[in-house]
Scaffold this motif. Structure first.
Motif, PDB file in Angstrom:
ATOM      1  N   ASP A 242     103.318  45.587  18.498  1.00 54.36           N
ATOM      2  CA  ASP A 242     102.548  46.418  17.579  1.00 54.36           C
ATOM      3  C   ASP A 242     101.638  45.603  16.674  1.00 54.36           C
ATOM      4  OD1 ASP A 242     103.779  49.409  17.648  1.00 54.36           O
ATOM      5  OD2 ASP A 242     105.297  47.921  18.125  1.00 54.36           O
TER       6      ASP A 242
ATOM      7  N   THR B 296     104.753  54.548  13.748  1.00 54.88           N
ATOM      8  CA  THR B 296     105.870  54.916  14.615  1.00 54.88           C
ATOM      9  C   THR B 296     106.777  55.962  13.962  1.00 54.88           C
ATOM     10  OG1 THR B 296     107.153  53.023  13.773  1.00 54.88           O
ATOM     11  CG2 THR B 296     105.877  52.693  15.790  1.00 54.88           C
TER      12      THR B 296
ATOM     13  N   LEU C 260     105.515  50.959  10.666  1.00 53.06           N
ATOM     14  CA  LEU C 260     106.508  52.008  10.461  1.00 53.06           C
ATOM     15  C   LEU C 260     105.844  53.367  10.288  1.00 53.06           C
ATOM     16  CD1 LEU C 260     109.008  50.155   8.112  1.00 53.06           C
ATOM     17  CD2 LEU C 260     109.355  50.741  10.513  1.00 53.06           C
TER      18      LEU C 260
ATOM     19  N   LEU D 284     112.472  48.397  13.743  1.00 56.07           N
ATOM     20  CA  LEU D 284     111.402  47.416  13.905  1.00 56.07           C
ATOM     21  C   LEU D 284     112.016  46.030  14.084  1.00 56.07           C
ATOM     22  CD1 LEU D 284     108.335  46.618  13.732  1.00 56.07           C
ATOM     23  CD2 LEU D 284     108.679  46.391  11.259  1.00 56.07           C
TER      24      LEU D 284
ATOM     25  N   ILE E 248     115.540  46.849   9.983  1.00 53.91           N
ATOM     26  CA  ILE E 248     114.660  45.840  10.579  1.00 53.91           C
ATOM     27  C   ILE E 248     115.481  44.639  11.037  1.00 53.91           C
ATOM     28  CG2 ILE E 248     112.711  44.287  10.155  1.00 53.91           C
ATOM     29  CD1 ILE E 248     111.703  46.303   8.076  1.00 53.91           C
TER      30      ILE E 248
ATOM     31  N   PRO F 105     109.615  49.065  18.318  1.00 51.75           N
ATOM     32  CA  PRO F 105     108.409  48.465  17.723  1.00 51.75           C
ATOM     33  C   PRO F 105     108.664  47.030  17.294  1.00 51.75           C
ATOM     34  CG  PRO F 105     108.738  50.686  16.896  1.00 51.75           C
ATOM     35  CD  PRO F 105     109.965  50.349  17.692  1.00 51.75           C
TER      36      PRO F 105
END
Length: 215
Positions: free
Chosen positions: A93, A116, A113, A48, A4, A71
């Motif tokens: 998102d 996706t 998460l 992400l 992330i 995302p």
């Protein structure tokens, strides 16, 4: 777990988000501005992006336009409907307004998460295996019988592992916002999970507060 990228120029908020995401097992890269964020995205695979909108030089909307479909969740102090619509229309998102509870952020991260396909559908620890998709539990490869609420509670503990959760928060997350009941309900379910899964040493009691799954 996921990789992330945190794009937030307020250092205390950036560090707080990073600590909590790392506590539940994610790998985090934290940056303070848009150009560094774009560079990181070009150098490695990111699952992400947590993206502040009000950033120096390049705002979050412009960064989002350059992240090539990764995302993203916008984190912002802007709470007007038009700002939310703009962020979501661009394809974000989710959209979370500051100040927010860290548990809410963790829940939204987990939800994105899952959508996706960037998070594991199973969890294993000390011979315990949890299949979230089929809602099956195993202990040393043997099926474990459980009630729906026991599974819900265990899933909350796993998703927030290494974080202390009050009994009230566990009721809210596992039973739902509209649940009205004695917090001792949580204690009963915790004891059953400990016994069924042999997790006395993992599901810790947090004095005068609640419980924490230690991983």
């Amino acid at each position: 777990m996921a990789t992330i990228l945190i794009v937030e120029d307020e250092i205390p908020i950036n560090e707080l988000i990073k600590r909590n995401l790392q506590a539940v097992g994610h790998t985090c890269i934290s940056v303070l501005d848009g150009s560094t964020a774009i560079h990181e995205l070009s150098q490695r695979e990111i699952d992400l992006v947590l993206l502040d909108i009000m950033l120096p030089e390049m705002d979050g909307y412009e960064i989002f336009r350059q992240i090539n479909g990764t995302p993203a969740i916008f984190l912002t102090a802007k709470s007007s409907l038009s700002d939310k619509v703009k962020g979501l229309t661009l394809g974000a998102d989710d959209y979370l307004v500051k100040p927010f509870e860290m548990l809410e952020l963790l829940a939204r991260v987990d939800a994105v998460l899952r959508r996706t396909k960037k998070t594991s559908k199973t969890f294993e620890l000390d011979g315990v295996k949890i299949d979230f998709e089929s809602r099956q539990l195993f202990l040393h490869d043997h099926p474990v019988e459980y009630t729906p609420k026991e599974f819900d509670l265990l899933e909350v503990l796993v998703n927030n592992r290494n974080i202390a959760l009050s009994r009230e928060k566990l009721l809210e997350l596992a039973w739902g916002y509209d649940y009205v009941g004695d917090t001792r309900t949580v204690d009963v379910h915790i004891q059953k999970l400990r016994k069924k899964l042999d997790m006395d040493s993992r599901i810790k009691t947090v004095y005068k507060m609640g419980y924490r799954l230690e991983v």
